[in-house]
Design an enzyme around this catalytic site. Structure first.
Site, PDB file in Angstrom:
ATOM      1  N   GLU A  44       0.495  -0.843   0.159  1.00  0.00           N
ATOM      2  CA  GLU A  44      -0.062  -0.231   0.010  1.00  0.00           C
ATOM      3  C   GLU A  44       0.696   1.165  -0.010  1.00  0.00           C
ATOM      4  OE1 GLU A  44      -3.436   0.177   3.059  1.00  0.00           O
ATOM      5  OE2 GLU A  44      -3.769   2.066   3.575  1.00  0.00           O
TER       6      GLU A  44
ATOM      7  N   LYS B  81      -6.811  -0.579  11.095  1.00  0.00           N
ATOM      8  CA  LYS B  81      -6.034  -1.084  10.772  1.00  0.00           C
ATOM      9  C   LYS B  81      -5.004  -0.452  10.029  1.00  0.00           C
ATOM     10  CE  LYS B  81      -6.072  -1.270   6.085  1.00  0.00           C
ATOM     11  NZ  LYS B  81      -5.387  -0.576   4.945  1.00  0.00           N
TER      12      LYS B  81
ATOM     13  N   ASP C 231       4.876 -13.887  11.493  1.00  0.00           N
ATOM     14  CA  ASP C 231       3.233 -14.267  10.852  1.00  0.00           C
ATOM     15  C   ASP C 231       2.416 -13.327  11.234  1.00  0.00           C
ATOM     16  OD1 ASP C 231       0.752 -16.075  11.378  1.00  0.00           O
ATOM     17  OD2 ASP C 231       1.906 -17.801  11.768  1.00  0.00           O
TER      18      ASP C 231
ATOM     19  N   HIS D 101      -3.003  10.458   0.223  1.00  0.00           N
ATOM     20  CA  HIS D 101      -2.895   8.892  -0.158  1.00  0.00           C
ATOM     21  C   HIS D 101      -3.395   9.222  -2.085  1.00  0.00           C
ATOM     22  CE1 HIS D 101      -4.110   5.397   1.492  1.00  0.00           C
ATOM     23  NE2 HIS D 101      -4.338   5.189   0.277  1.00  0.00           N
TER      24      HIS D 101
HETATM   25  P1  NDP Z   1      10.405 -22.643  15.290  1.00  0.00           P
HETATM   26  O1  NDP Z   1      10.089 -24.128  15.466  1.00  0.00           O
HETATM   27  O2  NDP Z   1      10.899 -22.791  13.719  1.00  0.00           O
HETATM   28  O3  NDP Z   1      11.982 -22.573  15.925  1.00  0.00           O
HETATM   29  C1  NDP Z   1      11.859 -22.026  17.238  1.00  0.00           C
HETATM   30  C2  NDP Z   1      12.666 -23.091  17.979  1.00  0.00           C
HETATM   31  O4  NDP Z   1      13.970 -22.703  17.714  1.00  0.00           O
HETATM   32  C3  NDP Z   1      12.446 -22.841  19.532  1.00  0.00           C
HETATM   33  O5  NDP Z   1      11.819 -24.465  20.004  1.00  0.00           O
HETATM   34  C4  NDP Z   1      14.065 -23.647  20.423  1.00  0.00           C
HETATM   35  O6  NDP Z   1      13.732 -24.970  19.816  1.00  0.00           O
HETATM   36  C5  NDP Z   1      14.355 -23.308  18.941  1.00  0.00           C
HETATM   37  N1  NDP Z   1      15.476 -22.192  19.429  1.00  0.00           N
HETATM   38  C6  NDP Z   1      17.000 -22.239  19.309  1.00  0.00           C
HETATM   39  N2  NDP Z   1      17.232 -20.671  19.561  1.00  0.00           N
HETATM   40  C7  NDP Z   1      16.138 -19.796  20.127  1.00  0.00           C
HETATM   41  C8  NDP Z   1      16.111 -18.811  21.175  1.00  0.00           C
HETATM   42  N3  NDP Z   1      17.257 -17.855  21.936  1.00  0.00           N
HETATM   43  N4  NDP Z   1      15.528 -18.720  22.012  1.00  0.00           N
HETATM   44  C9  NDP Z   1      13.394 -19.283  21.530  1.00  0.00           C
HETATM   45  N5  NDP Z   1      14.170 -20.890  20.969  1.00  0.00           N
HETATM   46  C10 NDP Z   1      15.495 -21.091  20.183  1.00  0.00           C
HETATM   47  O7  NDP Z   1       9.667 -21.540  15.201  1.00  0.00           O
HETATM   48  P2  NDP Z   1       8.822 -21.575  16.451  1.00  0.00           P
HETATM   49  O8  NDP Z   1       7.986 -22.261  16.739  1.00  0.00           O
HETATM   50  O9  NDP Z   1       8.681 -20.172  16.834  1.00  0.00           O
HETATM   51  O10 NDP Z   1       7.172 -21.125  15.501  1.00  0.00           O
HETATM   52  C11 NDP Z   1       7.373 -20.516  14.539  1.00  0.00           C
HETATM   53  C12 NDP Z   1       6.775 -20.296  12.899  1.00  0.00           C
HETATM   54  O11 NDP Z   1       4.988 -21.723  13.311  1.00  0.00           O
HETATM   55  C13 NDP Z   1       6.383 -19.397  12.090  1.00  0.00           C
HETATM   56  O12 NDP Z   1       6.041 -19.932  10.944  1.00  0.00           O
HETATM   57  C14 NDP Z   1       4.484 -19.777  12.059  1.00  0.00           C
HETATM   58  O13 NDP Z   1       3.723 -18.590  11.091  1.00  0.00           O
HETATM   59  C15 NDP Z   1       4.286 -21.186  12.627  1.00  0.00           C
HETATM   60  N6  NDP Z   1       2.718 -21.575  12.920  1.00  0.00           N
HETATM   61  C16 NDP Z   1       2.051 -20.595  13.715  1.00  0.00           C
HETATM   62  C17 NDP Z   1       0.797 -21.166  14.098  1.00  0.00           C
HETATM   63  C18 NDP Z   1      -0.135 -20.461  14.715  1.00  0.00           C
HETATM   64  O14 NDP Z   1       0.134 -19.066  15.082  1.00  0.00           O
HETATM   65  N7  NDP Z   1      -1.700 -20.623  15.424  1.00  0.00           N
HETATM   66  C19 NDP Z   1       0.576 -22.675  14.279  1.00  0.00           C
HETATM   67  C20 NDP Z   1       1.689 -23.305  13.607  1.00  0.00           C
HETATM   68  C21 NDP Z   1       2.247 -22.728  13.140  1.00  0.00           C
HETATM   69  P3  NDP Z   1      15.184 -26.062  20.823  1.00  0.00           P
HETATM   70  O15 NDP Z   1      14.249 -25.564  22.435  1.00  0.00           O
HETATM   71  O16 NDP Z   1      14.873 -26.965  20.667  1.00  0.00           O
HETATM   72  O17 NDP Z   1      16.297 -25.652  21.014  1.00  0.00           O
END
Ligand code: NDP
Length: 438
Positions: free
Chosen positions: A85, A280, A296, A393
């Site tokens: 936009e 918005k 997201d 705009h």
């Molecule tokens: P990821 O699972 O890709 O990454 C997060 C993982 O990274 C953590 O669980 C942790 O795993 C690891 N990690 C490494 N460094 C760090 C840090 N400093 N702090 C925290 N974690 C760290 O991503 P998310 O779980 O955040 O999920 C985001 C994605 O999920 C988005 O793309 C979204 O679109 C999607 N999504 C959204 C939904 C919704 O909003 N309703 C539903 C389903 C998916 P570990 O502890 O094992 O190392």
């Protein structure tokens, strides 16, 4: 008549393109050419993008701009924004410049708590369910240890698991309402994995709980999923200055301007039709940064609007007041954001944008995003209460109309000059372009 297709996902990329272009477009050759024009020449980079989603046939470009000069907690940022936009980046930049010389933006993270729920059906005595829950609570946590260990090392993990009785809303419906700290991750995958483990433990432990009747042992887990409503993952961003510094334009005195701003926000607080558009505008700024940082935006949108309606009526996410001779303008919004996980380490532009933002933590990013929303709202409301929104705009819109009609650089330069003193309307631009081409 069109026919459904079986096995579309198993076709190769070129077969998918062939099928869609042939069956759903009038000029397949031209359609295929358009799709290919948007492919990246670097095949590895293209493959990376192809694999983000399913059935990929091309890339959908979104312009990415920079809004510079954001002074946030005395630190200067240039904020990348991905948005289609016109006017949004300009408005954010204008507000950043204005507040940069009036102390900048101040922010405070009010909470970082994320939420997830196991929704289940239990047919039996609630007091027995309560005793059962108290008994298995530590097992719920210990069974999830393999999932939570590394998050705990970062200082996060499971914060609380609560049993909630929802049976007065829906017969036999109960929840495990769970809260988490997910540090620099948005946390969807971590939370969902924990919840699915809780659900498995809940069902298994119920089967072995001797005080339950046979019917009570059969807990039915309906679903286990995070909530995008995170009212305690909250950020406040604020600007304030003495009223006499609100010299926004020659046409309005600083005092009148401050009062009109407060009045406009009051209207958005009590009038949902206005509040939706008001918010918005805020989301114009927020989504653009959320998208540019690989987060997201659907999750953010859903959570923000739910928060705007938290008191039962949809209302403004920003607030304004005059206290003594000081004007205050602030936003309070839930933002579950990540700077790790999701696309953040995968998408080259997202990585670059996070570098431009000086490698923020999730908390830093909450502050930057909230500020972008506040700046956007300040710019929009100040236009509305002074010149009106169309003046700025339509100037930006002029460019889109000219591009739509393939104006040359020379024609654009001439018409931009012409419309400095003429009102931009769609018809007006077309007439001017036609006259120029005669
Ligand atoms: P990821 O699972 O890709 O990454 C997060 C993982 O990274 C953590 O669980 C942790 O795993 C690891 N990690 C490494 N460094 C760090 C840090 N400093 N702090 C925290 N974690 C760290 O991503 P998310 O779980 O955040 O999920 C985001 C994605 O999920 C988005 O793309 C979204 O679109 C999607 N999504 C959204 C939904 C919704 O909003 N309703 C539903 C389903 C998916 P570990 O502890 O094992 O190392």
């Amino acid at each position: 008549m069109k026919k459904p297709i079986a096995g579309f996902s198993t076709l190769s990329k070129s077969e998918k393109i062939e099928w869609i272009a042939t069956n759903y477009t009038q000029n397949p050759v031209q359609s295929k050419k358009i799709l290919e024009t948007y492919w990246n020449a670097d095949s590895k980079l293209q493959q990376l993008h192809d694999e983000f989603i399913e059935n990929t046939i091309s890339n959908f470009y979104m312009p990415m701009g920079i809004a510079p000069n954001f002074l946030i907690n005395d630190r200067l940022y240039a904020i990348p924004m991905a948005i289609e936009e016109s006017s949004v980046v300009a408005a954010a930049s204008k507000a950043a410049k204005f507040w940069g010389s009036r102390g900048g933006f101040k922010t405070e993270v009010l909470g970082t708590e994320k939420v997830g729920q196991v929704h289940f059906i239990f047919k039996g005595s609630y007091s027995k369910l309560e005793s059962f829950f108290t008994k298995i609570k530590s097992t719920l946590i210990s069974d999830a240890k393999h999932l939570t260990e590394s998050m705990e090392k970062r200082g996060g993990g499971i914060s609380q698991i609560e049993l909630r009785d929802k049976s007065s809303d829906l017969q036999d419906y109960y929840q495990l309402h769970c809260t988490f700290e997910t540090q620099d991750a948005m946390g969807a995958n971590f939370i969902n994995s924990c919840l699915e483990q809780f659900a498995a433990t809940l069902k298994n432990e119920a089967l072995n709980y001797s005080s339950f009747s046979e019917q009570e042992k059969q807990i039915e887990v309906v679903m286990s999923i995070l909530s995008n409503y995170v009212p305690n993952c909250l950020i406040k961003a604020e600007v304030s200055c003495p009223i006499d510094q609100l010299n926004i334009s020659k046409e309005i005195s600083p005092k009148d301007f401050a009062e009109k701003m407060v009045r406009a926000v009051e209207i958005a607080k009590v009038e949902p039709y206005r509040a939706v558009t008001h918010n918005k505008g805020i989301m114009n700024g927020i989504d653009a940064v959320v998208l540019a940082t690989g987060n997201d935006f659907r999750a953010i949108e859903a959570g923000a609007h739910a928060y705007a309606a938290k008191n039962g009526t949809y209302s403004s996410l920003t607030h304004a007041k005059i206290e003594g001779d000081i004007f205050h303008f602030w936003i309070e919004i839930p933002l579950a954001l990540g700077t790790v996980g999701g696309l953040t380490k995968l998408h080259p532009l997202v990585k670059l944008n996070l570098e431009i933002l000086q490698k923020p933590s999730a908390k830093d990013l909450m502050q930057i995003v909230a500020v972008a929303g506040l700046a956007q709202n300040f710019a929009a409301v100040s236009s509305l209460v002074t010149t009106g929104i169309q003046k700025g705009h339509m100037k930006m819109h002029l460019m889109n109309i000219l591009n739509q009609h393939a104006a040359t650089e020379q024609e654009k330069a001439t018409l931009i000059e012409y419309f400095k003193t003429h009102t931009v309307t769609h018809r007006g631009v077309l007439n001017a372009l036609e006259n120029l081409r005669k």
